[in-house]
Motif scaffolding. Structure first.
Motif, PDB file in Angstrom:
ATOM      1  N   GLU A 151      65.350  57.548  92.445  1.00  0.00           N
ATOM      2  CA  GLU A 151      63.972  57.950  92.691  1.00  0.00           C
ATOM      3  C   GLU A 151      63.871  58.755  93.993  1.00  0.00           C
ATOM      4  N   GLY A 152      63.137  59.850  93.938  1.00  0.00           N
ATOM      5  CA  GLY A 152      62.900  60.651  95.129  1.00  0.00           C
ATOM      6  C   GLY A 152      64.066  61.525  95.547  1.00  0.00           C
ATOM      7  N   THR A 153      65.092  61.638  94.689  1.00  0.00           N
ATOM      8  CA  THR A 153      66.236  62.489  95.004  1.00  0.00           C
ATOM      9  C   THR A 153      66.355  63.601  93.971  1.00  0.00           C
ATOM     10  N   TRP A 154      67.108  64.624  94.335  1.00  0.00           N
ATOM     11  CA  TRP A 154      67.330  65.778  93.463  1.00  0.00           C
ATOM     12  C   TRP A 154      68.679  65.599  92.765  1.00  0.00           C
ATOM     13  N   TRP A 155      68.697  65.697  91.436  1.00  0.00           N
ATOM     14  CA  TRP A 155      69.962  65.504  90.729  1.00  0.00           C
ATOM     15  C   TRP A 155      69.921  66.103  89.322  1.00  0.00           C
ATOM     16  N   VAL A 156      71.122  66.342  88.813  1.00  0.00           N
ATOM     17  CA  VAL A 156      71.325  66.752  87.420  1.00  0.00           C
ATOM     18  C   VAL A 156      72.284  65.740  86.820  1.00  0.00           C
ATOM     19  N   GLY A 157      71.910  65.141  85.710  1.00  0.00           N
ATOM     20  CA  GLY A 157      72.758  64.099  85.149  1.00  0.00           C
ATOM     21  C   GLY A 157      72.978  64.237  83.661  1.00  0.00           C
ATOM     22  N   LEU A 158      74.023  63.566  83.200  1.00  0.00           N
ATOM     23  CA  LEU A 158      74.323  63.473  81.778  1.00  0.00           C
ATOM     24  C   LEU A 158      74.032  62.031  81.369  1.00  0.00           C
ATOM     25  N   ALA A 315      58.491  68.774  95.848  1.00  0.00           N
ATOM     26  CA  ALA A 315      58.751  67.413  95.376  1.00  0.00           C
ATOM     27  C   ALA A 315      60.093  67.364  94.652  1.00  0.00           C
ATOM     28  N   ALA A 316      60.782  66.229  94.772  1.00  0.00           N
ATOM     29  CA  ALA A 316      62.103  66.064  94.163  1.00  0.00           C
ATOM     30  C   ALA A 316      62.026  66.228  92.646  1.00  0.00           C
ATOM     31  N   ARG A 317      63.039  66.899  92.093  1.00  0.00           N
ATOM     32  CA  ARG A 317      63.106  67.100  90.646  1.00  0.00           C
ATOM     33  C   ARG A 317      64.494  66.743  90.150  1.00  0.00           C
ATOM     34  N   HIS A 318      64.606  66.506  88.841  1.00  0.00           N
ATOM     35  CA  HIS A 318      65.916  66.221  88.262  1.00  0.00           C
ATOM     36  C   HIS A 318      65.946  66.667  86.799  1.00  0.00           C
ATOM     37  N   HIS A 319      67.152  66.741  86.249  1.00  0.00           N
ATOM     38  CA  HIS A 319      67.364  67.037  84.833  1.00  0.00           C
ATOM     39  C   HIS A 319      68.326  65.981  84.284  1.00  0.00           C
ATOM     40  N   LEU A 320      67.944  65.310  83.207  1.00  0.00           N
ATOM     41  CA  LEU A 320      68.828  64.365  82.521  1.00  0.00           C
ATOM     42  C   LEU A 320      69.101  64.925  81.130  1.00  0.00           C
ATOM     43  N   LEU A 321      70.366  65.270  80.870  1.00  0.00           N
ATOM     44  CA  LEU A 321      70.736  65.960  79.633  1.00  0.00           C
ATOM     45  C   LEU A 321      71.401  64.990  78.651  1.00  0.00           C
ATOM     46  N   ALA A 322      71.110  65.187  77.379  1.00  0.00           N
ATOM     47  CA  ALA A 322      71.724  64.371  76.327  1.00  0.00           C
ATOM     48  C   ALA A 322      71.996  65.265  75.119  1.00  0.00           C
ATOM     49  N   PRO A 323      73.066  66.058  75.160  1.00  0.00           N
ATOM     50  CA  PRO A 323      73.361  66.969  74.049  1.00  0.00           C
ATOM     51  C   PRO A 323      73.714  66.200  72.786  1.00  0.00           C
ATOM     52  N   PRO A 324      73.483  66.782  71.625  1.00  0.00           N
ATOM     53  CA  PRO A 324      73.839  66.109  70.368  1.00  0.00           C
ATOM     54  C   PRO A 324      75.349  66.046  70.192  1.00  0.00           C
ATOM     55  N   ILE A 325      75.791  65.149  69.334  1.00  0.00           N
ATOM     56  CA  ILE A 325      77.212  65.067  68.999  1.00  0.00           C
ATOM     57  C   ILE A 325      77.564  66.227  68.078  1.00  0.00           C
TER      58      ILE A 325
END
Length: 351
Positions: A151-158, A315-325
């Protein structure tokens, strides 16, 4: 042109010019501007330090990326390449620091000597002192991965939890009842590596939902370890018919172990996991996998960092990615023939 000539024309000492260029000691704005005017008048092409003198920027971002083991894996090199390419598109250079903790000398030099404007952190742990240290300093950074409290941090995740779970559901839908999980090395799991923990959580939860008999394994990041792990899986439970892996570096060894054991893929044994797409396509048969979008993740991380640099109060933003199989050729019905799904079709990890 050298420091002495700049000092003579600006009417200041050599040490003042040196401090202005390096930023090691404060120099008044008037003096800094006087030195910059001399540089401009002489048509000097500024180096990185002089650019920092002119606009307070080095035009360099740091990539803090420790190799997880003794070397960078193929997926890690994909990430490095994607960050460098995306940074160049924004006219930034990249300085690589193989730092694992905030006390590392490389990490401290990057910050203390003002070598970079901001940093991208990789190989994130659930409790990561580097993330905490930069946040405490107010130093612009973006993580590729997320801590236990993002929370409150900048990140890109899978979303390794969703992706590992999707692999399990895919195998269960094909009738597999005994499935193994091949994770990253044990030392990374003990160190709290985010991807290893979230992937394990997703696998175990999905397996419980489907009532599967499972075993989980840690495996070294190399082919020999992959083969040894596969041999152990078959010794522990010869009736195992499928596995899910997060360890692309071990994939070649897993395939070799299956071949030595006389298990045909996918007629006798199905393999799937979360790996980079180009690696999934180098094995035979090609791997059904949730393809890690390294290029997209690197680009998004650079874009977030540039946004932080250009808009310090954002404000801090993020991306959480979930590509299809991506359904390829390494999975099929338990005890049956390969799935008739066309390569490139997908299974939504959230479906």
């Amino acid at each position: 042109m050298n420091i002495g000539e700049i000092a003579r024309r600006a009417g200041v000492s050599r040490s003042t010019v040196s401090y202005a260029l390096s930023g090691k000691r404060p120099v008044s704005d008037d003096t800094r501007h006087k030195i910059q005017r001399v540089i401009d008048e002489l048509g000097y092409r500024p180096n990185a330090s002089a650019r920092a003198l002119a606009n307070g920027r080095t035009s360099t971002i740091g990539l803090v990326f420790p190799p997880a083991g003794n070397h960078y894996t193929g997926m890690q090199l994909d990430f490095i390449g994607s960050v460098v390419e995306a940074a160049a598109a924004h006219d930034y250079d990249v300085l690589l620091s193989p730092s694992g903790v905030d006390s590392d000398r490389s990490f401290q030099r990057m910050l203390g000597e003002r070598r970079v404007d901001g940093a991208i952190l990789m190989e994130i742990r659930l409790e990561d002192d580097r993330v905490d240290h930069l946040a405490a300093l107010g130093f612009p950074s973006v993580a590729i991965g997320r801590t236990a409290h993002p929370e409150g941090t900048w990140w890109v995740g899978l979303d390794h939890t969703a992706l590992a779970g999707a692999c399990v559901h895919h195998l269960a839908d094909l009738g597999h009842r005994r499935v193994a999980f091949v994770n990253r090395p044990e030392q990374l799991l003990r160190a709290g590596y985010e991807s290893a923990h979230h992937g394990l959580d997703g696998f175990t939860k999905a397996a419980a939902e489907r009532g599967l008999a499972v075993r989980t394994y840690c495996c070294g990041d190399d082919a020999a370890s992959g083969q040894a792990c596969l041999e152990q899986i078959l010794r522990d439970e010869p009736a195992t018919t499928a596995l899910v892996t997060l360890n692309e570096a071990a994939l070649g060894g897993i395939y070799r172990g299956l071949s030595v054991a006389g298990r045909h893929v996918p007629r006798d044994f199905s393999v799937t996991g979360v790996v980079a797409g180009r690696w999934a396509e180098t094995v035979t048969p090609q791997l059904t996998a949730a393809d890690v979008p390294a290029e997209q993740m690197g680009r998004l991380a650079v874009e977030l960092l540039v946004e932080r640099l250009d808009q310090p109060g954002a404000a801090a933003r993020h991306h959480l990615l979930a590509p299809p199989i991506s359904l390829r050729a390494s999975t099929g019905p338990a005890g049956g023939t390969p799935s008739a799904q066309a390569p490139g079709s997908g299974v939504d990890p959230h479906s």
